[in-house]
Scaffold this motif. Structure first.
Motif, PDB file in Angstrom:
ATOM      1  N   PRO A   1       0.811  -1.227   0.000  1.00 37.04           N
ATOM      2  CA  PRO A   1       0.000   0.000   0.000  1.00 37.04           C
ATOM      3  C   PRO A   1       0.844   1.278   0.000  1.00 37.04           C
ATOM      4  O   PRO A   1       0.474   2.265  -0.632  1.00 37.04           O
ATOM      5  CB  PRO A   1      -0.867  -0.126   1.253  1.00 37.04           C
ATOM      6  CG  PRO A   1      -0.248  -1.198   2.084  1.00 37.04           C
ATOM      7  CD  PRO A   1       0.497  -2.091   1.167  1.00 37.04           C
ATOM      8  N   ALA A   2       2.004   1.246   0.669  1.00 32.17           N
ATOM      9  CA  ALA A   2       2.857   2.450   0.714  1.00 32.17           C
ATOM     10  C   ALA A   2       3.391   2.774  -0.678  1.00 32.17           C
ATOM     11  O   ALA A   2       3.259   3.904  -1.169  1.00 32.17           O
ATOM     12  CB  ALA A   2       3.997   2.244   1.707  1.00 32.17           C
TER      13      ALA A   2
ATOM     14  N   TRP B   1       0.611   3.980  -2.963  1.00 37.81           N
ATOM     15  CA  TRP B   1       0.180   5.364  -2.731  1.00 37.81           C
ATOM     16  C   TRP B   1       1.211   6.375  -3.246  1.00 37.81           C
ATOM     17  O   TRP B   1       0.855   7.446  -3.736  1.00 37.81           O
ATOM     18  CB  TRP B   1      -0.101   5.591  -1.247  1.00 37.81           C
ATOM     19  CG  TRP B   1      -1.547   5.438  -0.893  1.00 37.81           C
ATOM     20  CD1 TRP B   1      -2.115   4.414  -0.171  1.00 37.81           C
ATOM     21  CD2 TRP B   1      -2.614   6.323  -1.238  1.00 37.81           C
ATOM     22  NE1 TRP B   1      -3.473   4.621  -0.061  1.00 37.81           N
ATOM     23  CE2 TRP B   1      -3.801   5.789  -0.699  1.00 37.81           C
ATOM     24  CE3 TRP B   1      -2.700   7.517  -1.958  1.00 37.81           C
ATOM     25  CZ2 TRP B   1      -5.058   6.399  -0.848  1.00 37.81           C
ATOM     26  CZ3 TRP B   1      -3.933   8.139  -2.102  1.00 37.81           C
ATOM     27  CH2 TRP B   1      -5.091   7.582  -1.543  1.00 37.81           C
TER      28      TRP B   1
ATOM     29  N   CYS C   1     -11.736   3.790   4.043  1.00 36.06           N
ATOM     30  CA  CYS C   1     -10.902   3.038   4.986  1.00 36.06           C
ATOM     31  C   CYS C   1     -11.137   1.535   4.828  1.00 36.06           C
ATOM     32  O   CYS C   1     -12.279   1.063   4.837  1.00 36.06           O
ATOM     33  CB  CYS C   1     -11.235   3.454   6.434  1.00 36.06           C
ATOM     34  SG  CYS C   1     -10.336   2.468   7.661  1.00 36.06           S
TER      35      CYS C   1
ATOM     36  N   PRO D   1       1.250   4.102   4.101  1.00 41.41           N
ATOM     37  CA  PRO D   1       0.051   4.530   3.404  1.00 41.41           C
ATOM     38  C   PRO D   1      -0.752   5.468   4.308  1.00 41.41           C
ATOM     39  O   PRO D   1      -0.645   5.363   5.541  1.00 41.41           O
ATOM     40  CB  PRO D   1      -0.711   3.228   3.149  1.00 41.41           C
ATOM     41  CG  PRO D   1      -0.308   2.318   4.263  1.00 41.41           C
ATOM     42  CD  PRO D   1       1.129   2.682   4.570  1.00 41.41           C
TER      43      PRO D   1
ATOM     44  N   SER E   1      -3.598   6.894   6.643  1.00 42.05           N
ATOM     45  CA  SER E   1      -4.428   6.090   7.565  1.00 42.05           C
ATOM     46  C   SER E   1      -5.696   6.846   7.953  1.00 42.05           C
ATOM     47  O   SER E   1      -5.765   8.064   7.908  1.00 42.05           O
ATOM     48  CB  SER E   1      -3.627   5.754   8.826  1.00 42.05           C
ATOM     49  OG  SER E   1      -3.191   6.942   9.425  1.00 42.05           O
TER      50      SER E   1
ATOM     51  N   VAL F   1      -5.887   1.374   6.980  1.00 40.76           N
ATOM     52  CA  VAL F   1      -5.265   1.833   5.723  1.00 40.76           C
ATOM     53  C   VAL F   1      -6.352   2.400   4.799  1.00 40.76           C
ATOM     54  O   VAL F   1      -7.408   1.786   4.619  1.00 40.76           O
ATOM     55  CB  VAL F   1      -4.548   0.650   5.019  1.00 40.76           C
ATOM     56  CG1 VAL F   1      -4.056   1.058   3.623  1.00 40.76           C
ATOM     57  CG2 VAL F   1      -3.398   0.160   5.880  1.00 40.76           C
TER      58      VAL F   1
ATOM     59  N   LYS G   1      -7.783   3.579   1.071  1.00 38.02           N
ATOM     60  CA  LYS G   1      -7.661   3.190  -0.343  1.00 38.02           C
ATOM     61  C   LYS G   1      -8.406   4.249  -1.162  1.00 38.02           C
ATOM     62  O   LYS G   1      -9.456   4.726  -0.750  1.00 38.02           O
ATOM     63  CB  LYS G   1      -8.327   1.820  -0.551  1.00 38.02           C
ATOM     64  CG  LYS G   1      -8.393   1.371  -1.998  1.00 38.02           C
ATOM     65  CD  LYS G   1      -9.161   0.049  -2.121  1.00 38.02           C
ATOM     66  CE  LYS G   1      -9.481  -0.246  -3.569  1.00 38.02           C
ATOM     67  NZ  LYS G   1     -10.453   0.729  -4.144  1.00 38.02           N
TER      68      LYS G   1
END
Ligand code: APR
Length: 250
Positions: free
Chosen positions: A61-62, A65, A132, A154, A156, A163, A165
């Motif tokens: 995810p990091a 992003w 979220c 990522p 929050s 996390v 999205k």
């Protein structure tokens, strides 16, 4: 350029129809300064779509992003305004000529042009918000972009710390069932589906006009380039949607 006869033929279909549904793609927003994906200079010439797959988001995810923030900023959303195509569709909705706008676009410009929220079906979600993964709460995209800029990746959730999205449908991700069910119902019930600014290359969304055809309805396509459905469309209007659609609905 679309011939006058073809425009008149399309106008007659719209006027005679009991239910007209619009189906739009990224080509309706290029005149607002938002690049499309596969047209000339489109996003997929500058970014690799495989970097934005759902699996990639889940795995990293990091890293997802860090790249997604660059793509999102490249859309220029803060400066984008509805163009004549959005406005013509919004006016047609207000007049009851168009029942709803099913859109693949994530830019929110149909709503900004005045189409009421319940008459816009965003089958690919919206890049204006995040969701979220923990509690499902939605947040403005700006907060996530600020977090990425500050190195907090990522981003929050302000509520549960989960996390976040982007609230868009990523490649490899299922479309929200309730949303797509509504889109399919609209496609089934429409006598005419007005397809504007889409290459019709990404399923299942691209299958919606085929549902209208399968029910005996007509499809009118307004696009700058050929699509795979042109041969089955009742009318194909080759031209700029911001010129042709206002002429068609005006
Ligand atoms: N007038 C008419 N046609 C235009 C204009 C314009 N002003 N600008 C672009 N087009 C055409 C392009 O030639 C192209 O055929 O619009 C089409 C846009 O096609 P795509 O870029 O493939 O966009 P779209 O069909 O919406 O893509 C579907 O793909 O990447 C995914 O999720 C993304 O929702 C998107 C989906």
């Amino acid at each position: 350029m679309a011939s006058q006869d073809a425009v008149e033929e399309a106008r007659a279909l719209v006027e005679e129809a009991k239910s007209v549904v619009a189906f739009t793609g990224a080509g309706v927003s290029t005149a607002s300064g938002i690049p499309d994906f596969r047209g000339e200079g489109g996003l997929w010439e500058r970014f690799d779509p495989s970097d934005f797959r759902y699996e990639r988001f889940l795995e990293d995810p990091a890293g997802f992003w860090e790249l997604r923030a660059v793509l999102t900023r490249s859309l220029g959303l803060e400066d984008a305004r509805p163009n004549a195509c959005h406005q013509a569709l919004a006016q047609a909705c207000k007049e009851g000529v168009v029942e709803a706008v099913v859109t693949q676009n994530i830019d929110g410009l149909h709503q900004e042009a005045g189409v009421s929220g319940e008459d816009v079906v965003e089958v690919h979600g919206s890049t204006r918000r995040t969701r979220c993964m923990g509690c499902g709460e939605r947040w403005p995209i700006e907060e996530a972009l600020e977090a990425v800029d500050a190195g907090r990746v990522p981003p929050s959730c302000g509520g549960c710390g989960g996390v976040l999205k982007p609230d868009v449908v990523l490649f490899g991700e299922r479309l929200p069932k309730d949303v797509f069910d509504r889109a399919q119902a609209l496609a089934r019930g429409s006598d005419v589906m007005l397809v504007a600014g889409s290459s019709l290359s990404v399923y299942p969304a691209a299958g919606l006009p085929e549902i209208t055809l399968s029910q005996g309805g007509d499809v009118v396509i307004v696009n700058g380039e050929a699509t795979g459905l042109d041969a089955r469309a009742s009318v194909v209007l080759r031209g700029r949607v911001e010129t042709v659609v206002p002429e068609l609905l005006g």
